[in-house]
Each structure stands twice: as C-alpha cells, then as structure tokens.
Design an enzyme around this catalytic site. Structure first.
Site, short mmCIF file in Angstrom:
data_model
loop_
_atom_site.label_atom_id
_atom_site.label_comp_id
_atom_site.label_asym_id
_atom_site.label_seq_id
_atom_site.Cartn_x
_atom_site.Cartn_y
_atom_site.Cartn_z
N THR A 39 0.66 -0.69 0.20
CA THR A 39 0.04 0.41 -0.22
C THR A 39 1.08 1.61 -0.31
O THR A 39 1.49 1.35 0.53
CB THR A 39 -1.04 -0.25 0.99
N GLY A 59 -4.08 1.84 -2.99
CA GLY A 59 -4.45 1.54 -1.85
C GLY A 59 -4.70 0.09 -2.67
O GLY A 59 -4.30 -1.02 -2.49
N SER A 60 -6.43 0.44 -2.95
CA SER A 60 -6.97 -0.90 -3.09
C SER A 60 -6.73 -1.09 -4.46
O SER A 60 -7.14 -1.91 -5.33
CB SER A 60 -8.98 -1.13 -3.46
N THR A 67 2.01 -3.15 8.57
CA THR A 67 1.70 -3.52 9.89
C THR A 67 2.88 -4.72 9.87
O THR A 67 3.29 -5.20 9.57
CB THR A 67 1.24 -4.56 9.51
N GLN A 87 -24.84 -3.70 22.26
CA GLN A 87 -26.18 -3.18 22.36
C GLN A 87 -26.75 -4.08 23.63
O GLN A 87 -27.34 -4.08 25.01
CB GLN A 87 -26.66 -3.88 21.52
N ILE A 88 -25.84 -5.34 23.50
CA ILE A 88 -26.77 -6.31 24.78
C ILE A 88 -25.95 -5.48 26.31
O ILE A 88 -26.78 -5.35 27.51
CB ILE A 88 -26.02 -7.42 24.49
N HIS A 89 -25.23 -5.27 26.21
CA HIS A 89 -23.97 -4.77 27.40
C HIS A 89 -25.12 -3.76 27.20
O HIS A 89 -24.55 -2.76 28.60
CB HIS A 89 -22.90 -3.72 27.14
N GLY A 92 -25.65 0.75 28.52
CA GLY A 92 -24.63 1.37 28.48
C GLY A 92 -23.03 1.06 28.84
O GLY A 92 -22.43 1.66 28.87
N GLU A 149 -6.23 -5.98 3.95
CA GLU A 149 -5.79 -7.15 3.19
C GLU A 149 -6.93 -6.98 2.04
O GLU A 149 -7.51 -8.41 1.78
CB GLU A 149 -5.99 -8.02 3.50
#
Length: 389
Positions: free
Chosen positions: A125, A130-131, A157, A336-338, A340, A363
């Site tokens: 990159t 990029g792509s 990386t 969302q389950i947690h 706040g 990638e």
C-alpha cells in the site's frame, strides 16, 4: 499434508489454554501501552506460532490451510494485536518467499521467519495506491549489480518492529502486472526511513507506520525469485490465501464476543430477571450464533478445498467478505446487549467494537471482494453458460 489429528488437537488445546490464561489477562495492558510485553512475544515464538504456514523443511509447523484456520479461530478469541504480532510471518511476510522465492532465498529467510528471529513486513500500500495495487509508484531501477528503490509505503503492519521488508516496486512504466517486481529488503539498509507509529481507531498494540525508500540500494539478489515482473501476481496469491486467515480471525473474535454477551446477560438483571431471559436479548444472541456458525462453516469448506488443490479465489473472497461484515454485526449486538456498559472502556466489547472495523478494509475491502466475486462469476458464466453453487 494435514497435521495428525491427535497432534493438532493437542496444539489447539495448548493454544486455547494459553489464550485464556495468558493473553486475555494481558489485553488491558496492551490496550494502555500499545505494546505487547517481550516475554509474551518470546513465548509465542517458542510455541511455534510464527511458523504455522512455513513447511517443516524450513523450520515451521507445516500446517495445512485447514489446520491454520482452526488455530486462528483460537487466537481470534483475544485482542487482535497478539495474532498480528505473528500474523505477518505466518502470512504476507513469508508467503511471497514460499510461493516465488529461489531455493537460496527460502533457506536464508524462512527458518528465521518461522522461529521469529526476524519479523517480516509486506510493503504494498502507498499514499495514492490502496485497493488499486496496479497503480503503485515506488520504483526500482537497475544500476549494475543493484537496484535503487524510491517511494513511500503506507499503513505497513509490523514495520516498526520488522527486520525484513517484502517490497512491491515498479520496474517498468506500463500499467500491467509484469511491470511490478518484488524485493526482499533488510530493514537496516541505508535509505530506509520509518514514519512515527500510526494513531488508529483500534487495534492497539498492532503497530503500523510509513516506510520511505530514498535512493535505497539493494543487491540484485534481493529480487524475489531472481526475476523481474512477478511481484503483482505473487502479491495477489499471497492475499488470496490471507483472506481465509483473516476470515478465521474474524470468526474467532465473534466467538469471544458471544461469550462476553452471554456472561453479561446471565449476570445482569432488569425487570426482575436475568436479561438472558428477555426475548429481545435472546434474538440478538441467536443471530450472532447463526452468523458465526455460517462463517466458520464457509471458512472450513474453503480451507479444505484449497488444501485439495482447487482454485479458491471466489470462495476465499466470499468468506473474507462475509466474515468481516459478520463480526461487525456481532460486535454491534454485543455492545447493545451490554447497554450503557458496552460503551465503557472497562468492558472488552467496547475495545473489540473498534478493533473489528478494520477487517472490512485491510487485505482487500469488502468492495474489492465484491468485485472479485462478481468478475469471477461473470467469467465462469460466459465460459459455461451456467451457474453452479
């Protein structure tokens, strides 16, 4: 060849225990310092995690693709920085050499990559590329027994810790695949400058930065395979394999997020009962389970077919696209389950919510995978006049 099932199960059990007892407890430290402790890195090297995909002939574990994704399912259950530390050696940092290196290059580099003695880094990159990998501008000009490299690579990386750069550079001006070559460059070579580590949305501890080549002279022996023009084709092959690896990583993280969601939902009480007994919470957990199971099944099927010698470009792109989008949905449901609490950094789901956003980008973005899938199906249909699932 696949690893003996009993041996593989022992390895997977060892890694699972290591993830639970060593890596998960260290996640918060890595998040705060953006650095993996050296003792953990050394332990991972001793376990052979840097050499999963390198053959035993060159000091690795010689895992098949199926073996590799099964192990990555386990590594995915912790912060992605740990997998990333070894990930370039397993994938893009070594596979160019595995695929196209000379025997001399393989014997020189692969044992060191497999042991973790050196860390590899894949330089493709660029700031304006990029792509569209075909548009890279980094040049490599032949000068006697050397090549002179000039250009800038971006978001690379493990570059801050790398000893070896696998560099894609242009050796001809035409926009075609044969114009791009690959070079194996020692990170200490004069003319290489590293930018500061990037500040990212997530993935703390997985370091990236710019790599700048300024009249960097490398010997002609650094040319991958000893021939110009194989860089683009090799990089596409490397990324094709890497898509299954990343898909497996996404699936492992999704499993961790389901576990975190179950733990919280089985403890948290609202309306006089555990929230796991509320139908709306059950719906989100069920959707996450089905998503994760679908991704795991896709990946194992694709890995087995790759091991059997099939062309897996289409199904690898499908698996990477689905799994990277899937883990985003699972992470969103986990937050969302947690409620706040899910927005607070003391809970792992907040960190993973940020971490997983990258997987739809690097990638090969989701849109790149969609293009690969559509073009491949178009070519198949034009050739046969039929479609087969």
């Amino acid at each position: 060849m696949p690893t003996d099932p009993d041996v593989l199960n022992q390895i997977l059990d060892t890694v699972r225990k290591y993830v639970n007892e060593r890596l998960i407890p260290a996640e918060e430290l890595v998040a705060q310092t953006s650095k993996i402790p050296d003792d953990i890195l050394n332990e991972m090297k001793e376990m052979g995690l840097y050499g999963l995909s390198i053959s035993e002939e060159y000091g690795g574990l010689g895992f098949s693709m199926e073996d590799e994704v099964r192990l990555v399912f386990e590594l995915g259950r912790t912060a992605p920085a740990f997998r990333s530390a070894a990930g370039t050696n397993i994938g893009i940092g070594s596979q160019s050499i595995v695929i196209a290196g000379t025997e001399e290059q393989k014997r020189h580099y692969l044992p060191k990559l497999a042991s973790g003695e050196i860390v590899g880094s894949f330089c493709l990159t660029e700031p304006d590329s990029g792509s569209d990998a075909m548009s890279i501008r980094t040049s490599a000009v032949r000068d006697g027994d050397h090549y002179v490299l000039n250009g800038t690579k971006r978001y690379i990386t493990n570059a801050p810790n790398a000893q070896l750069f696998t560099v894609m550079a242009r050796t001809a001006p035409e926009r075609k695949s044969r114009s791009i070559s690959c070079f194996l460059v020692d990170a200490q070579t004069r003319g290489i400058t590293l930018g500061p580590p990037d500040k990212k949305m997530g993935q703390s501890g997985a370091l990236t930065c710019d790599v700048v080549f300024d009249d960097c002279r490398v010997p002609a022996s650094a040319l991958l395979g000893g021939a110009e023009g194989n860089g683009f084709v090799t990089s596409m092959k490397v990324l094709d394999k890497g898509r299954l690896h990343i898909a497996a990583l996404c699936t492992g993280i999704a499993a961790r997020l389901i576990e975190e969601s179950l733990r919280y939902a089985c403890e948290r009480e609202q309306f006089g009962r555990k929230i796991i007994d509320l139908q709306m919470i059950q719906t989100m957990i069920a959707d996450s389970q089905a998503d994760t199971y679908a991704a795991k099944t896709m990946i194992l099927d694709a890995a087995r077919r790759r091991d059997a010698g099939e062309n897996t470009t289409l199904i690898a792109a499908s698996a990477k696209m689905f799994a990277s989008e899937m883990v985003g949905r699972v992470a969103d449901r986990a937050v969302q389950i947690h409620g706040g609490a899910g927005y607070m950094s003391e809970y792992a789901v907040e960190r993973f919510y940020r971490d997983v956003r990258l997987f739809r980008i690097f990638e090969g973005t989701t849109q790149i995978q969609q293009g690969i899938i559509a073009r491949t199906l178009k070519a198949q249909f034009e050739e046969t006049g039929t479609y087969e699932l």
